[in-house]
Scaffold this motif. Structure first.
Motif, PDB file in Angstrom:
ATOM      1  N   VAL A 156     -22.625 -29.056  34.166  1.00 41.13           N
ATOM      2  CA  VAL A 156     -21.907 -29.198  35.040  1.00 41.13           C
ATOM      3  C   VAL A 156     -20.967 -28.474  36.375  1.00 41.13           C
ATOM      4  O   VAL A 156     -20.997 -27.867  36.513  1.00 41.13           O
ATOM      5  CB  VAL A 156     -20.811 -30.300  35.169  1.00 41.13           C
ATOM      6  N   GLN A 157     -20.275 -27.389  34.383  1.00 40.37           N
ATOM      7  CA  GLN A 157     -19.548 -26.769  34.704  1.00 40.37           C
ATOM      8  C   GLN A 157     -19.731 -24.896  35.446  1.00 40.37           C
ATOM      9  O   GLN A 157     -20.195 -24.133  35.901  1.00 40.37           O
ATOM     10  CB  GLN A 157     -19.253 -26.205  33.055  1.00 40.37           C
ATOM     11  N   GLU A 158     -21.023 -24.730  34.748  1.00 43.25           N
ATOM     12  CA  GLU A 158     -22.136 -23.462  35.097  1.00 43.25           C
ATOM     13  C   GLU A 158     -22.460 -24.197  36.748  1.00 43.25           C
ATOM     14  O   GLU A 158     -22.720 -22.919  37.273  1.00 43.25           O
ATOM     15  CB  GLU A 158     -23.583 -23.489  34.056  1.00 43.25           C
ATOM     16  N   LEU A 159     -22.564 -24.946  36.835  1.00 36.43           N
ATOM     17  CA  LEU A 159     -22.815 -25.144  38.223  1.00 36.43           C
ATOM     18  C   LEU A 159     -22.019 -25.079  39.323  1.00 36.43           C
ATOM     19  O   LEU A 159     -21.520 -24.312  40.342  1.00 36.43           O
ATOM     20  CB  LEU A 159     -23.501 -26.609  38.880  1.00 36.43           C
ATOM     21  N   ALA A 160     -20.204 -25.487  38.666  1.00 36.95           N
ATOM     22  CA  ALA A 160     -19.388 -25.302  39.529  1.00 36.95           C
ATOM     23  C   ALA A 160     -18.864 -23.568  39.451  1.00 36.95           C
ATOM     24  O   ALA A 160     -18.713 -23.146  40.627  1.00 36.95           O
ATOM     25  CB  ALA A 160     -18.735 -26.078  38.750  1.00 36.95           C
ATOM     26  N   GLN A 161     -19.406 -23.215  38.169  1.00 40.85           N
ATOM     27  CA  GLN A 161     -18.814 -21.570  38.707  1.00 40.85           C
ATOM     28  C   GLN A 161     -19.811 -20.464  39.487  1.00 40.85           C
ATOM     29  O   GLN A 161     -19.609 -19.810  40.134  1.00 40.85           O
ATOM     30  CB  GLN A 161     -19.227 -20.970  36.876  1.00 40.85           C
ATOM     31  N   GLU A 162     -21.346 -21.092  39.534  1.00 42.02           N
ATOM     32  CA  GLU A 162     -21.989 -21.186  40.196  1.00 42.02           C
ATOM     33  C   GLU A 162     -21.537 -20.894  42.066  1.00 42.02           C
ATOM     34  O   GLU A 162     -22.062 -20.877  43.396  1.00 42.02           O
ATOM     35  CB  GLU A 162     -23.415 -21.321  40.391  1.00 42.02           C
ATOM     36  N   GLY A 163     -20.497 -22.180  42.122  1.00 41.24           N
ATOM     37  CA  GLY A 163     -20.430 -22.146  43.918  1.00 41.24           C
ATOM     38  C   GLY A 163     -20.463 -23.815  44.718  1.00 41.24           C
ATOM     39  O   GLY A 163     -20.447 -23.312  45.329  1.00 41.24           O
ATOM     40  N   VAL A 164     -21.845 -24.762  43.256  1.00 39.72           N
ATOM     41  CA  VAL A 164     -22.163 -25.419  43.621  1.00 39.72           C
ATOM     42  C   VAL A 164     -21.179 -26.441  44.306  1.00 39.72           C
ATOM     43  O   VAL A 164     -19.860 -26.237  44.050  1.00 39.72           O
ATOM     44  CB  VAL A 164     -23.031 -26.183  43.268  1.00 39.72           C
ATOM     45  N   GLN A 165     -21.465 -26.788  45.433  1.00 44.41           N
ATOM     46  CA  GLN A 165     -20.625 -28.269  45.885  1.00 44.41           C
ATOM     47  C   GLN A 165     -20.558 -29.145  46.288  1.00 44.41           C
ATOM     48  O   GLN A 165     -19.916 -30.018  45.725  1.00 44.41           O
ATOM     49  CB  GLN A 165     -20.908 -27.525  48.053  1.00 44.41           C
TER      50      GLN A 165
ATOM     51  N   ILE B  59     -20.066 -45.493  30.208  1.00 48.25           N
ATOM     52  CA  ILE B  59     -20.263 -44.788  31.638  1.00 48.25           C
ATOM     53  C   ILE B  59     -19.068 -44.252  32.292  1.00 48.25           C
ATOM     54  O   ILE B  59     -18.541 -43.085  32.490  1.00 48.25           O
ATOM     55  CB  ILE B  59     -20.752 -45.882  32.744  1.00 48.25           C
ATOM     56  N   ARG B  60     -17.558 -45.424  32.411  1.00 45.78           N
ATOM     57  CA  ARG B  60     -16.837 -44.317  32.446  1.00 45.78           C
ATOM     58  C   ARG B  60     -16.194 -42.995  31.585  1.00 45.78           C
ATOM     59  O   ARG B  60     -15.358 -42.160  31.861  1.00 45.78           O
ATOM     60  CB  ARG B  60     -15.331 -45.253  32.500  1.00 45.78           C
ATOM     61  N   ARG B  61     -16.181 -43.340  30.497  1.00 44.28           N
ATOM     62  CA  ARG B  61     -16.452 -42.358  29.226  1.00 44.28           C
ATOM     63  C   ARG B  61     -16.933 -40.816  30.103  1.00 44.28           C
ATOM     64  O   ARG B  61     -16.714 -40.073  30.218  1.00 44.28           O
ATOM     65  CB  ARG B  61     -16.233 -42.229  27.817  1.00 44.28           C
ATOM     66  N   ILE B  62     -17.979 -40.700  30.261  1.00 45.26           N
ATOM     67  CA  ILE B  62     -18.995 -40.512  30.680  1.00 45.26           C
ATOM     68  C   ILE B  62     -18.784 -39.394  31.994  1.00 45.26           C
ATOM     69  O   ILE B  62     -18.747 -38.479  32.179  1.00 45.26           O
ATOM     70  CB  ILE B  62     -20.420 -40.780  31.024  1.00 45.26           C
ATOM     71  N   TYR B  63     -17.943 -39.645  33.014  1.00 43.89           N
ATOM     72  CA  TYR B  63     -17.524 -40.414  34.310  1.00 43.89           C
ATOM     73  C   TYR B  63     -16.617 -39.126  34.472  1.00 43.89           C
ATOM     74  O   TYR B  63     -16.121 -37.633  34.386  1.00 43.89           O
ATOM     75  CB  TYR B  63     -18.037 -40.471  35.429  1.00 43.89           C
ATOM     76  N   THR B  64     -15.739 -40.157  33.311  1.00 46.01           N
ATOM     77  CA  THR B  64     -14.023 -38.620  33.312  1.00 46.01           C
ATOM     78  C   THR B  64     -14.322 -37.507  32.518  1.00 46.01           C
ATOM     79  O   THR B  64     -13.217 -36.679  32.835  1.00 46.01           O
ATOM     80  CB  THR B  64     -13.403 -39.758  32.034  1.00 46.01           C
ATOM     81  N   ALA B  65     -15.488 -37.184  31.457  1.00 49.56           N
ATOM     82  CA  ALA B  65     -15.761 -36.589  31.013  1.00 49.56           C
ATOM     83  C   ALA B  65     -15.958 -35.266  32.331  1.00 49.56           C
ATOM     84  O   ALA B  65     -16.221 -33.901  31.460  1.00 49.56           O
ATOM     85  CB  ALA B  65     -16.434 -36.092  29.763  1.00 49.56           C
ATOM     86  N   LEU B  66     -17.055 -35.726  32.981  1.00 51.87           N
ATOM     87  CA  LEU B  66     -17.548 -34.734  33.138  1.00 51.87           C
ATOM     88  C   LEU B  66     -16.716 -34.230  34.604  1.00 51.87           C
ATOM     89  O   LEU B  66     -16.463 -33.995  34.722  1.00 51.87           O
ATOM     90  CB  LEU B  66     -18.401 -35.245  34.511  1.00 51.87           C
ATOM     91  N   HIS B  67     -16.032 -35.106  35.263  1.00 47.76           N
ATOM     92  CA  HIS B  67     -14.785 -35.251  36.258  1.00 47.76           C
ATOM     93  C   HIS B  67     -14.681 -33.684  36.015  1.00 47.76           C
ATOM     94  O   HIS B  67     -13.213 -32.306  36.064  1.00 47.76           O
ATOM     95  CB  HIS B  67     -14.323 -36.022  36.841  1.00 47.76           C
ATOM     96  N   GLU B  68     -13.112 -34.227  33.917  1.00 48.11           N
ATOM     97  CA  GLU B  68     -12.008 -32.977  33.284  1.00 48.11           C
ATOM     98  C   GLU B  68     -12.985 -31.294  33.844  1.00 48.11           C
ATOM     99  O   GLU B  68     -12.379 -30.398  33.192  1.00 48.11           O
ATOM    100  CB  GLU B  68     -12.143 -33.894  31.943  1.00 48.11           C
ATOM    101  N   ALA B  69     -14.243 -31.669  33.318  1.00 44.36           N
ATOM    102  CA  ALA B  69     -15.172 -30.287  32.247  1.00 44.36           C
ATOM    103  C   ALA B  69     -15.215 -29.556  33.856  1.00 44.36           C
ATOM    104  O   ALA B  69     -15.240 -28.435  34.236  1.00 44.36           O
ATOM    105  CB  ALA B  69     -15.839 -30.556  32.042  1.00 44.36           C
TER     106      ALA B  69
END
Length: 761
Positions: A189-198, A219-229
């Motif tokens: 997800v970090q690499e997608l965000a850096q590429e400008g993915v919406q 599941i909350r732990r997973i998506y909290t980590a993805l959001h923070e990343a």
């Protein structure tokens, strides 16, 4: 305002170009460069079509070289040790060996994708630690943007779903697995965000199953980590196939959107929205068009539903989409020139469903010029509902009075078994096959010539009889005890019966992917189902006339016909199942009357119709048991009823399978043999049973020693007096040489097992 979106597009191509490309590569007719190039062209054509339809959020990375779960395993470098892999991007040779097996290693297990007829390759997590070999969602996004100017929506299988669908670890190890995989997901997800993915679509269909509070915390732990990343990346947490149980907890997750199935999970999901509302600032992915069936929507109901939803979510935060990926429906109705116009007008395949999505957005947004299109949709649905085919009174009444129909065998199994053994005098550990034999190019060509009218009925029947003769002789030479006629007259185990019953229609190009390059063309149950005349008696009688050994009559069961068809949506599914069951009972009785007294009524798809929520299992299984027994309960004690099931998690429904009261059941287990054996260590099964001793989905010929090991393992927990030896499944898709070789090995393994037990006794 409202936006349109898709969740996934059929891979196979309008003319099955994808399938043909894969098979050409496997046959050595294409090299890797040609394979990659041709698949890229197919993939880009699919994106261009969705763009031309007006879809605003177009999925990328929904395409696959075989299976999206196998793609995910390969992306993480999850290659079992039995395959030669030294790290880095997984080569095609290894990728396809995992899916299909090779001379040195058995293929990975394959099983059903939730309650669909699609099969995925089960990830094995008991090897090396995962690593990101390539960011496939990023590559797909870059390709769409650079080559087509499309701002795609990458699709990624969610971490929790991926782990829950995997094998090779104990349940109490799942937290450790999350810790292993989470850094990889955050990197993606970090690499997608850096590429400008919406937007990224993260598929978590596991959320519609019966999950626990502990699952929710993970599941909350997973998506909290993805959001923070990657806080700037919009995550659409996508569910489908059913409703979300823990709605209030799910919508509190730190993501930007939630995709809900508002077709198959409509009632519960809508009630949840009305009760708990929808979070401010978040986007609702409203799955309003059925992604699993082929019926056109009148659009009145989804339009009304959009209005109801707008009370809780403004239109500028609603995305209109199918209920799930369109992977499960054919591509386009345009080639369906042979269908009755009333029926054709009531159909919508993937391309037409995209049109419906765009039309829904336009109509709900108040665009001009849509009234006529809405009227056409409504009229098409009404015309089919009013047709004679959907209003056969006697058929409806018989199904409604099912409780008064015979649904119990005259005697219990223990008594029947004695009578059947006296009649058949079968050897210890009898051998048989599941039904079909290889459909060679010659057979397919003959069938095509007959269907085109180039061959007369007499020519075709003579050809089929010649094939039956060849394979009856082969089975006798190999030493198989209970024979089959080979099903050479059948294109498909469901289509064949549907063509001979009222209420079915057949498409020219209604292909969908089942597993890998294997495509099926499901029948369309559009009307009331009614028996017309015997369907299998002629070939069965002919085969039996060629041998003194018993030949099984071969039928497809009511639940499999139901679950492997596109089913009318104006009646409850169980009503349709009972109609099919009563029609099949007449065929069973016709076979018995003709002297065919071993009859196999296959139910390979019984489990895939099992509801995703365990609270609904009992009702489905009760109906399934009744439908099967309506088909099979009027025969004599000496008539032996067989059935067959595919990749069945036996432990989950052993009581229901026992309640079918089939004299013999064969189960497709070679890819998960150990897991099934464990079930019998904990539960007794006192009816006849055959566990598949080799995998028919692979061209590999297993050794005698492998089969002996499987037989020995099974006989540690099963009664040898009730045990049968058979392949995993039908052999239609296999080559002749490998089939003969494998069956010879199977008989040799049986002889070794017989001798070992004879000496022991």
């Amino acid at each position: 305002m409202l936006k349109s979106s898709n969740l996934g597009y059929p891979r196979i191509g309008a003319n099955r170009e994808w399938k043909k490309t894969l098979e050409a590569y496997w046959a050595g007719k294409l090299d890797e460069t040609q394979l990659t190039s041709q698949l890229e062209n197919i993939r880009l054509d699919h994106l261009k079509l969705q763009l031309s339809k007006g879809i605003e959020l177009i999925p990328v990375n929904d395409f696959s070289f075989y299976d999206h779960i196998l793609d995910t395993s390969a992306m993480f470098g999850l290659v079992p040790e039995r395959f030669s892999y030294e790290g880095g991007v997984v080569p095609f040779s290894t990728y396809y060996a995992m899916a299909r097996g090779d001379k040195g290693a058995a293929a990975c297990e394959m099983t059903k994708w939730f309650n669909t007829n699609y099969h995925y390759i089960v990830p094995e997590l008991n090897g090396a630690a995962p690593t990101l070999t390539e960011n496939r969602p990023l590559k797909a996004y870059q390709e769409a943007k650079e080559k087509l100017g499309i701002e795609g929506k990458p699709v990624l299988v969610g971490l929790y779903t991926f782990l829950k669908l995997s094998k090779g670890y104990e349940p109490d190890q799942i937290d450790d697995k999350i810790e292993q995989f989470l850094p990889i997901y955050t990197q993606i997800v970090q690499e997608l965000a850096q590429e400008g993915v919406q937007w990224i679509q993260i598929d978590e269909p596991i959320l519609v199953t019966s999950i626990t509070k502990v699952d929710l915390e993970r599941i909350r732990r997973i998506y909290t980590a993805l959001h923070e990343a990657a806080p700037e990346l919009n995550i659409m947490l996508q569910t489908y196939f059913e409703a979300v149980d823990h709605y209030e907890e799910i919508i509190s997750l730190p993501v930007q959107g939630f995709g809900l199935d508002l077709v198959h999970g409509l009632e519960q999901n809508l009630q949840s929205i009305k009760k708990f509302g929808f979070p401010e600032g978040k986007t609702l992915g409203a799955g309003l068009i059925d992604g699993r069936n082929i019926w056109r929507s009148s659009l009145e109901s989804p339009l009304q539903l959009l209005k109801e939803l707008s009370e809780f979510v403004p239109y500028d935060r609603i995305v209109v989409q199918p209920s799930c990926s369109l992977l499960h429906v054919p591509v386009s109705t345009k080639p369906e020139t042979a269908l009755d116009p009333v029926l054709k007008e009531a159909l919508a395949y993937a391309d037409e469903k995209l049109d419906e999505i765009v039309l829904l957005v336009a109509a709900a947004s108040g665009h001009e010029g849509v009234e006529e299109k809405l009227k056409n949709s409504r009229s098409a649905v009404e015309a089919l509902n009013a047709s004679q085919s959907r209003n056969r009174v006697e058929v409806r009444q018989a199904a409604a009075n099912r409780d008064s129909q015979p649904s119990t065998r005259t005697s219990v199994f223990a008594k029947r078994q004695v009578s059947q053994q006296e009649k058949w005098q079968l050897p210890f550990l009898p051998t048989t096959t599941i039904g079909s034999f290889p459909q060679s190019p010659e057979i397919r060509k003959a069938r095509q010539s007959f269907r085109k009218g180039d061959w007369s009925n007499e020519q075709y029947e003579t050809f089929i009889e010649e094939q039956i003769q060849i394979w009856i002789k082969l089975q006798e030479e190999i030493g198989i005890d209970v024979l089959v006629h080979g099903e050479f007259e059948r294109t498909d185990m469901v289509e064949f019966f549907g063509e001979k019953l009222n209420g079915f229609a057949f498409t020219l190009n209604g292909w969908v992917q089942s597993y890998g390059s294997r495509c099926v063309k499901p029948p369309v149950i559009y009307g009331d189902v009614e028996f017309i005349a015997p369907m299998t008696v002629k070939e069965s009688i002919y085969a039996q006339s060629l041998t003194n050994k018993p030949v099984k009559g071969m039928l497809t069961g009511p639940l499999t016909i139901l679950n492997w068809s596109f089913v009318r949506d104006d009646l409850p599914r169980n009503e349709v199942a009972f109609q099919i069951a009563l029609a099949l009972r007449e065929e069973v009785e016709a076979l018995e009357k003709a002297g065919i007294e071993m009859i196999q009524v296959d139910e390979p798809a019984l489990r895939e119709g099992l509801p995703l929520k365990k609270a609904k299992w009992d009702s489905y299984l009760e109906d399934s048991i009744l439908a099967f027994r309506l088909s099979t309960s009027t025969v004599k004690d000496t008539t032996q009823i067989h059935t067959h099931m595919c990749y069945c998690e036996f432990h989950e429904m052993i009581d229901a399978i026992r309640a079918l009261d089939a004299d013999v059941i064969s189960i497709e287990t070679s890819r998960s043999h150990g897991e099934l054996i464990h079930t019998f260590e904990e539960s007794t099964y006192e009816l006849g049973i055959g566990l598949g001793v080799y995998d028919i989905h692979s061209p590999r010929v297993p050794s005698v020693e492998e089969m002996v090991s499987m037989i020995d393992r099974a006989l540690q927990v099963l009664d040898p007096a009730l045990f049968w030896i058979n392949p995993d499944c039908g052999l239609k898709t296999r080559g002749i040489e490998e089939t003969v070789a494998s069956l010879k090995h199977m008989v040799q393994a049986t002889e070794i097992a017989r001798e070992a037990r004879s000496v022991a006794n």
